[in-house]
Write an enzyme that holds these catalytic residues in place. Structure first.
Site, PDB file in Angstrom:
ATOM      1  N   LYS A 372       0.891  -1.094  -0.162  1.00 23.39           N
ATOM      2  CA  LYS A 372       0.103   0.068  -0.083  1.00 23.39           C
ATOM      3  C   LYS A 372       0.810   1.389   0.168  1.00 23.39           C
ATOM      4  O   LYS A 372       2.092   1.174   0.257  1.00 23.39           O
ATOM      5  CB  LYS A 372      -0.806  -0.099   1.184  1.00 23.39           C
ATOM      6  N   ARG A 466     -10.498   0.117  15.249  1.00 23.09           N
ATOM      7  CA  ARG A 466     -10.513   1.033  14.299  1.00 23.09           C
ATOM      8  C   ARG A 466     -11.278   0.492  13.002  1.00 23.09           C
ATOM      9  O   ARG A 466     -12.192   1.227  12.504  1.00 23.09           O
ATOM     10  CB  ARG A 466      -9.129   1.038  13.546  1.00 23.09           C
ATOM     11  N   HIS A 494      -5.686  -7.015  13.809  1.00 22.66           N
ATOM     12  CA  HIS A 494      -4.564  -6.376  13.657  1.00 22.66           C
ATOM     13  C   HIS A 494      -4.156  -6.136  14.981  1.00 22.66           C
ATOM     14  O   HIS A 494      -4.822  -5.515  16.043  1.00 22.66           O
ATOM     15  CB  HIS A 494      -4.729  -5.113  12.888  1.00 22.66           C
ATOM     16  N   ARG A 553       1.416 -10.205   7.292  1.00 21.63           N
ATOM     17  CA  ARG A 553       1.235  -9.103   6.229  1.00 21.63           C
ATOM     18  C   ARG A 553       2.585  -8.256   6.658  1.00 21.63           C
ATOM     19  O   ARG A 553       2.724  -7.470   7.430  1.00 21.63           O
ATOM     20  CB  ARG A 553       0.056  -8.401   6.538  1.00 21.63           C
ATOM     21  N   CYS A 646      12.606  24.436   2.375  1.00 19.16           N
ATOM     22  CA  CYS A 646      11.750  25.154   1.494  1.00 19.16           C
ATOM     23  C   CYS A 646      10.912  24.016   0.660  1.00 19.16           C
ATOM     24  O   CYS A 646      11.175  22.788   0.848  1.00 19.16           O
ATOM     25  CB  CYS A 646      12.534  25.993   0.359  1.00 19.16           C
ATOM     26  N   MET A 647       9.922  24.449  -0.013  1.00 19.93           N
ATOM     27  CA  MET A 647       9.159  23.361  -0.811  1.00 19.93           C
ATOM     28  C   MET A 647       9.980  22.505  -1.772  1.00 19.93           C
ATOM     29  O   MET A 647       9.728  21.281  -1.943  1.00 19.93           O
ATOM     30  CB  MET A 647       7.880  24.307  -1.496  1.00 19.93           C
ATOM     31  N   ASP A 648      10.921  23.325  -2.291  1.00 20.32           N
ATOM     32  CA  ASP A 648      11.615  22.380  -3.516  1.00 20.32           C
ATOM     33  C   ASP A 648      13.122  22.272  -3.183  1.00 20.32           C
ATOM     34  O   ASP A 648      13.916  21.717  -4.103  1.00 20.32           O
ATOM     35  CB  ASP A 648      11.420  23.355  -4.836  1.00 20.32           C
TER      36      ASP A 648
END
Length: 707
Positions: A372, A466, A494, A553, A646-648
Site C-alpha cells: 500500500k 479502528r 490487527h 502481512r 523550502c518546498m523544492d
C-alpha cells in the site's frame, strides 16, 4: 537470490545468430573450401532462425504470463515489418520488382509468406506462427499442439531439404507444385515457425531443466547427426532448400536449455542490436559491393568471401550501433530519473528481505507483501512484480485503486484490499479479481447487494477499535456468512501494540491474539469455514513469530526498515531497500552574521560555504528537518542541514567539504561510501516514524530500480 531469471546468454546468442544470418547470405568460406562453407553456412548457421523463433516463443509466454497482451508483441513485429518493407523499397524499385507479371498476387504472396525482400520472410513467418500457435493452445492440450506443429514441420521438410525424396511420389509432387504457387518456400509461418515457437513457449511454461552435462551430450550428438543429415542430403542433391532439418529440432532444444542455464545480467541493447543487424545487413551488402566497385577492390571485398563477410558484418554492426544511439536519444522524451531528486530501490535487497522474513515463519505460513501507499514509497508495481517473479503471490493494499493498478500491470496472485471500498464499485472488485475486507456486518450487507460474487476476508476487531466486526459479535459474524454474494476466504485482525516489548503492551497483544482465536474457534465449532487466517504485520512477525497462521502481512520490515529503533524479540538480517538522493544546484559563500532561508532561523557565526540541494518538503522531506539538527551525506562526508526546508530545496553547510560542484549527488537516506543515514534515525530526528517518511515521498521524485 536473484529476483528474476537472467537471460544474458540468450541476448549474446541473439547477436551471434544475427552474424550467422549474414554468413548465410555471404558464404564466407566459399572461396576457401566449398564443403566447409556448406557445413558452416548451410548446416550449422541454420540454428539462427529457429533460435529467433524459440526465443520469441519463450519470452512471449513469459510476457503473457505477466499479463501483457499478445497484441503488443504482434504490433511490434508488424511495425518492424513495415519499416523493413519501406527500407528496401529503393532496392525493389531498382530491381524492377514492380514490373513483374501478376503484380497484385505477387505482392500479396510476398507480404504474407515470402517477404518483400529476401530476408524479410522471417517477420511475417513469426507473426503467422504466433497466431497459429496461440490459436492451437487455446483449443488443444500442449501435447496435441506439439503433435500438430510437428506434422506441419514434416510437411515443410518435404518442401525443403527432403524435396527430392518425397516428390518421387506423383501426387505429393503435384501437391507441392500447387503449394509453391502460393508461397516460394515452406520455410514459412505455416510450416517452419510454429514448432520452434511452441518449443520456446513450452520450455517457459514447464520451466523444463535437465542437467547441464546431459544437455551438452545431447547437443553434441544432435549436431553430429545434423551435420551427417545435411551432408547426406546435399551429396544426393535432394534439397530444394536447406533451412529445415530433422535434427535441428533436438539440436535447438538442447542448445536453448544450455543457454538458459548460464547466468548473467540482461543486456537489452543486444536484443535491439541483433534485430537491427538482421534487418539492415542486405543494405550493407549492397554498400560493400558499391564501395568495392568504386575503389576497384572487387577481388578483395567481393570475391574474397571471408573479407566480404567481415566487411558486411562490421558495417552492419556499426549501422546497428548508430541506429540504437539515435533511437535511444529519441526515446528520451524527458529528463532522466536522476536528473533532480530521486529514489533508488534495490529490488535484490527487497527479495532478500522477503525470504529472510519467510524463514522466520512456520512452514505452511505464506508471506503477504503489503504494498500500500506505493509500497511505502518504494513503487508498488515494481516491487510487487519483483516479488511475483521470486515466487510470492499474496499482496495487500489499502485501496481499490491500488489493487487495480497492480492487476493492470500484470501482478498475479491474491490482492487483499485492507481498507474501505465503496460498495457501488463492487464490479471493479470482480473484474480485477480483488479480495475485499469486510469491515463489519453492515458493510458486508452493502457489498452483498450486488449480484456479483465478491471474494472477501472478514476483519475482526480485537481491541484496536479502528475497523472490523467485534470479536464477540457472534450474531453479526454468523449473519455475514449468510450473505450469499460474499465468498469468505479468510479472517484477520490487527495487533495495535505488537511493536512494543513493554509488559503491559505484551499483555494486551496476547489478549488480542486470544480474542481472535476464541472467535475462530466459535465459528469453526458452528461449522463455518474461516479460510486463511492472519494476525501478524511486521512487528507481529518479529515479536510473535510462533503464531500458527496462514499469512503474515509484511509491511515496513519487508523494505529493510522498522518504524523506529525499538528492540524486537527476533533479529532478522534485513537490508534497506530505498535510498533518497538529490543534487547540489549552486554553491555560495556567505559572511558571518548573514542568514539562510525562510524566517532567517539560521545565522552564520563565521564565514561559510553553503550549497543548495534540489529537494524539499513537496518531495517528502519534513519541513522541520532543520530544527532536528540533522545532516546529509556529500562526498562520503556529513553536511549539516541549515535553515528552514523550502518546498523544492534546502541548504547545507559544505564549508569543510572540498571540491563541491553543481550536480554533485547528495544522499538524504542511504549510504555514501562508509557513511550511512538510516531511515529510522532520519525519522526519529524529525519526530516521526519511518512509515510516514517513506510513504510521504512525493510524486515528483524519479525512481531507479536496481535488479
Amino acid at each position: 537470490m536473484n529476483i528474476t531469471k537472467r537471460y544474458a546468454t540468450l541476448d549474446i546468442f541473439r547477436l551471434i545468430a544475427a552474424f550467422l544470418i549474414i554468413a548465410i547470405h555471404t558464404s564466407p568460406f566459399l572461396s576457401i573450401n566449398e564443403t566447409a562453407d556448406f557445413i558452416i553456412v548451410h548446416i550449422i548457421a541454420r540454428v539462427a532462425v529457429p533460435f529467433f523463433f524459440m526465443v520469441t516463443g519463450y519470452f512471449l509466454y513469459l510476457s503473457m504470463e505477466k499479463g501483457n497482451k499478445l497484441r503488443r508483441t504482434l504490433n511490434k513485429l508488424i511495425g518492424i515489418y513495415i519499416i523493413g518493407i519501406f527500407l528496401y523499397l529503393p532496392l525493389n524499385l531498382y530491381g524492377s520488382y514492380f514490373s513483374q507479371e501478376n503484380l497484385p498476387f505477387q505482392i500479396t504472396k510476398d507480404l504474407i509468406f515470402d517477404g518483400t525482400f529476401y530476408h524479410l520472410w522471417y517477420l511475417p513467418a513469426t507473426i503467422i506462427g504466433i497466431l497459429l500457435v496461440q490459436f492451437l493452445l487455446r483449443r488443444f492440450r500442449m501435447i496435441h499442439v506439439f503433435i500438430i506443429t510437428i506434422v506441419l514441420y514434416v510437411i515443410g521438410l518435404g518442401g525443403d531439404s527432403y524435396y527430392g525424396i518425397v516428390t518421387q511420389i506423383s501426387t505429393v509432387h503435384k501437391s507441392y507444385d500447387f503449394l509453391f504457387k502460393i508461397m516460394d518456400y515452406t520455410r514459412s509461418g505455416l510450416f517452419f515457425a510454429p514448432v520452434y515457437l511452441f518449443l520456446g513457449s513450452w520450455i517457459a511454461y514447464s520451466k523444463h531443466k535437465i542437467k547441464t552435462e546431459f544437455a551438452v551430450i545431447g547437443l553434441i550428438i544432435s549436431n553430429v547427426l545434423l551435420m551427417a543429415e545435411g551432408l547426406l542430403l546435399h551429396n544426393f542433391n535432394v534439397q530444394r532448400h536447406d533451412s529445415m532439418y530433422i535434427m535441428l529440432l533436438p539440436s535447438m532444444y538442447f542448445l536453448f536449455l544450455i543457454l538458459l542455464q548460464c547466468n548473467g545480467n540482461n543486456i537489452k541493447e543486444l536484443r535491439t542490436l541483433s534485430m537491427v543487424i538482421y534487418i539492415i545487413h542486405p543494405w550493407m551488402i549492397v554498400i560493400v559491393r558499391l564501395i568495392a566497385k568504386i575503389l576497384h577492390l572487387q577481388n578483395l571485398l567481393i570475391y574474397n568471401n571471408l573479407l566480404h563477410f567481415l566487411s558486411v558484418s562490421i558495417l552492419s554492426l556499426l549501422a546497428g550501433l548508430i541506429v540504437i544511439y539515435f533511437f535511444t536519444r529519441l526515446k528520451q522524451k524527458g529528463p532522466g530519473s536522476n536528473s533532480r531528486a530521486w529514489v533508488e530501490v534495490d529490488l535484490n535487497a527487497l527479495v532478500h528481505n522477503a525470504f529472510a522474513l519467510k524463514e522466520c515463519l512456520p512452514k505452511k505460513c505464506e508471506l503477504m507483501a503489503v504494498v500500500k501507499a506505493g509500497a511505502y514509497g518504494h513503487g508498488d508495481v515494481e516491487t510487487a512484480k519483483a516479488l511475483n517473479k521470486a515466487g510470492f503471490h499474496a499482496f495487500a493494499v489499502a485501496t481499490l485503486t491500488e489493487g487495480i493498478r497492480l492487476r493492470k500491470n500484470g501482478v498475479k496472485g491474491e490482492i487483499l484490499i485492507l481498507g474501505y471500498t465503496n460498495p457501488s464499485d463492487v464490479n471493479y472488485l470482480t473484474k480485477y479479481k480483488l479480495t475485499q475486507t469486510v469491515l463489519n456486518y453492515d458493510y458486508g450487507k452493502s457489498l452483498n447487494e450486488s449480484s456479483k460474487q465478491v471474494k472477501v476476508h472478514i476483519k475482526i476487531d480485537t481491541g484496536m477499535h479502528r475497523l472490523g466486526e467485534d470479536y464477540d459479535g457472534y450474531d453479526n459474524l454468523e449473519h455475514i456468512y449468510e450473505l450469499n454474494n460474499l465468498k469468505i476466504e479468510g479472517m484477520f485482525t490487527h495487533l495495535c501494540t505488537s511493536d512494543s516489548l513493554k509488559d503491559t503492551d505484551i499483555t494486551f497483544s496476547k489478549l488480542q491474539i486470544e480474542r481472535f482465536y476464541e472467535t475462530i474457534r466459535y465459528l469453526q465449532a458452528k461449522g463455518y469455514d474461516t479460510g486463511k487466517l492472519h494476525i501478524q504485520s511486521s512487528y507481529g512477525i518479529l515479536n510473535y513469530p510462533e503464531l500458527e497462521c496462514d499469512y503474515v502481512r509484511a509491511g515496513i520490515a519487508l523494505y529493510g526498515v522498522l518504524s523506529d529503533r525499538n528492540n524486537t524479540r527476533l533479529s532478522v538480517d534485513l537490508k534497506p531497500v530505498l535510498s533518497l538522493k538529490a543534487r547540489v544546484s549552486i554553491i555560495k559563500n556567505i559572511k558571518a552574521n548573514e542568514s539562510v532561508s525562510y524566517g532567517r532561523l539560521f545565522t552564520a557565526k563565521q564565514n561559510m560555504k553553503v550549497a543548495t540541494v534540489t529537494i524539499g518538503y513537496a518531495d517528502g522531506v519534513p519541513r522541520n528537518l532543520f530544527e532536528a539538527d540533522t545532516y546529509v551525506l556529500l562526498h562520503s562526508q556529513k553536511a549539516p542541514v541549515i535553515g528552514r526546508i523550502c518546498m523544492d530545496q534546502f541548504v547545507i553547510d559544505v564549508t569543510d567539504i572540498d571540491d563541491v560542484r553543481p550536480g554533485d549527488i547528495v544522499t538524504i537516506i542511504g549510504n555514501d561510501g562508509e557513511e550511512q543515514i538510516y531511515c529510522e534515525d532520519f525519522a526519529t530526528e524529525c519526530g516521526t516514524i519511518s512509515n510516514e517518511i517513506l510513504s510521504r515521498l512525493g510524486s515528483r521524485l524519479g525512481y531507479i530500480f536496481k535488479h
